[in-house]
Design a protein around this motif. Structure first.
Motif, short mmCIF file in Angstrom:
data_model
loop_
_atom_site.label_atom_id
_atom_site.label_comp_id
_atom_site.label_asym_id
_atom_site.label_seq_id
_atom_site.Cartn_x
_atom_site.Cartn_y
_atom_site.Cartn_z
N GLU A 13 0.88 -1.79 0.42
CA GLU A 13 -0.44 0.20 0.16
C GLU A 13 1.03 0.97 0.14
O GLU A 13 1.86 1.48 1.15
CB GLU A 13 -0.99 0.30 1.07
N PRO A 14 1.11 2.40 -1.40
CA PRO A 14 2.01 3.90 -1.06
C PRO A 14 1.67 4.45 -0.28
O PRO A 14 2.49 5.03 -0.39
CB PRO A 14 1.35 4.42 -2.52
N ASP A 15 0.12 4.40 0.47
CA ASP A 15 -0.17 4.93 1.73
C ASP A 15 0.77 4.63 3.43
O ASP A 15 -0.20 5.51 4.37
CB ASP A 15 -0.82 5.86 2.10
N LEU A 16 1.16 3.17 3.42
CA LEU A 16 1.15 2.81 4.41
C LEU A 16 2.82 2.25 4.45
O LEU A 16 2.87 1.45 3.28
CB LEU A 16 0.54 1.38 4.95
N LYS A 17 3.45 2.35 5.52
CA LYS A 17 4.73 1.64 5.92
C LYS A 17 5.00 0.89 6.98
O LYS A 17 4.13 1.67 7.80
CB LYS A 17 5.65 3.41 6.16
N VAL A 18 5.44 -0.22 6.87
CA VAL A 18 5.40 -1.24 7.98
C VAL A 18 7.11 -0.90 8.86
O VAL A 18 7.87 -0.68 7.63
CB VAL A 18 5.23 -2.08 7.83
N VAL A 19 7.01 -0.50 9.80
CA VAL A 19 8.17 0.48 10.26
C VAL A 19 9.11 -1.21 11.71
O VAL A 19 10.00 -0.76 11.97
CB VAL A 19 8.17 1.80 11.63
N GLY A 20 7.77 -2.26 11.87
CA GLY A 20 8.90 -3.27 12.92
C GLY A 20 7.66 -3.91 13.05
O GLY A 20 6.44 -4.47 13.04
N GLN A 21 8.02 -4.56 13.58
CA GLN A 21 7.28 -6.38 13.46
C GLN A 21 7.51 -6.69 14.95
O GLN A 21 9.24 -7.15 15.03
CB GLN A 21 8.02 -7.20 12.49
N CYS A 22 6.68 -7.41 15.77
CA CYS A 22 7.49 -7.98 16.84
C CYS A 22 6.77 -9.24 17.57
O CYS A 22 5.45 -9.43 17.23
CB CYS A 22 7.49 -6.81 18.15
N ALA A 23 7.29 -10.26 18.21
CA ALA A 23 6.51 -11.71 18.56
C ALA A 23 6.07 -11.25 20.03
O ALA A 23 5.43 -12.53 20.63
CB ALA A 23 7.76 -12.20 18.31
N SER A 35 10.66 3.72 16.95
CA SER A 35 10.62 3.11 15.67
C SER A 35 9.45 4.20 14.98
O SER A 35 9.57 4.07 13.57
CB SER A 35 9.14 2.41 15.64
N GLY A 36 9.13 5.38 15.43
CA GLY A 36 8.27 6.84 14.54
C GLY A 36 6.99 6.23 14.55
O GLY A 36 6.53 6.41 13.93
#
Length: 199
Positions: A13-23, A35-36
């Protein structure tokens, strides 16, 4: 697997940004400040922890962004706890990715999202809170209110209760303060709205 697949979908998605993944909650709380992130997509089941644990700790640490919970299903009481803790939405995982992306954008814009089946639990919780928060009416309060409903004057109420007109005025002042009103009309309105079951 679900988390990684979801991240791949959102990155398209052009307007969405994933800045991290956590378990885990601890990992997410450590990453969050740097992370912002303006929004957290949160699974309810985080192994030994639940989503509520993360929400409470994140809010305590000052996270001001939005939290959207994704779930295969939570109980009504847990949904209420999540909303009270500050989540902006609860969405079922069975929805399509297009609905998920739409919901993310809505929540990011300041809207809320709650599955319909949790609404009754939420409203019941609000009703209980409202009931618990109501000031308690004495028998004298109830008698005076019933007399006011009948249009009686202070003198007539005093005669009915065998008390002076000054005592009736004192009872009314206490009722005004207790129900946070200033006029008889307001007193009647609040009494009918909140104490109908007692009158």
């Amino acid at each position: 697997m679900f988390r990684e697949g979801l991240a791949r979908v959102l990155e398209k998605e052009p307007d969405l940004k994933v800045v991290g993944q956590c378990a885990s909650t601890s990992q997410a709380l450590t990453l969050l400040p740097s992370s912002g992130a303006s929004m957290v997509l949160l699974d309810v089941d985080l192994g030994p922890e639940r989503a509520l644990d993360f929400v409470i700790h994140a809010k305590r640490k000052g996270f001001a962004g939005h939290i959207l919970v994704l779930t295969a299903g939570v109980s009504g009481p847990e949904a209420v706890q999540l909303v009270q803790a500050g989540v902006a939405g609860i969405l079922h995982k069975h929805h399509s990715t297009s609905i998920l992306c739409k919901t993310i954008r809505q929540v990011a814009a300041g809207e809320v999202c709650l599955e319909k089946n949790y609404l009754s639990s939420l409203f019941q919780s609000l009703d209980r809170t409202r009931t618990q928060a109501r000031p308690r009416l004495t028998e004298r309060d109830k008698t005076v209110l019933r007399a006011i409903f009948q249009g009686q004057t202070n003198k007539e109420i005093g005669g009915q209760l065998d008390i002076s007109e000054g005592a009736v005025k004192a009872s009314l002042r206490q009722l005004f303060e207790k129900l946070n009103v200033r006029t008889r009309a307001q007193l009647v309105k609040v009494a009918l709205e909140q104490y109908r079951d007692q009158l």
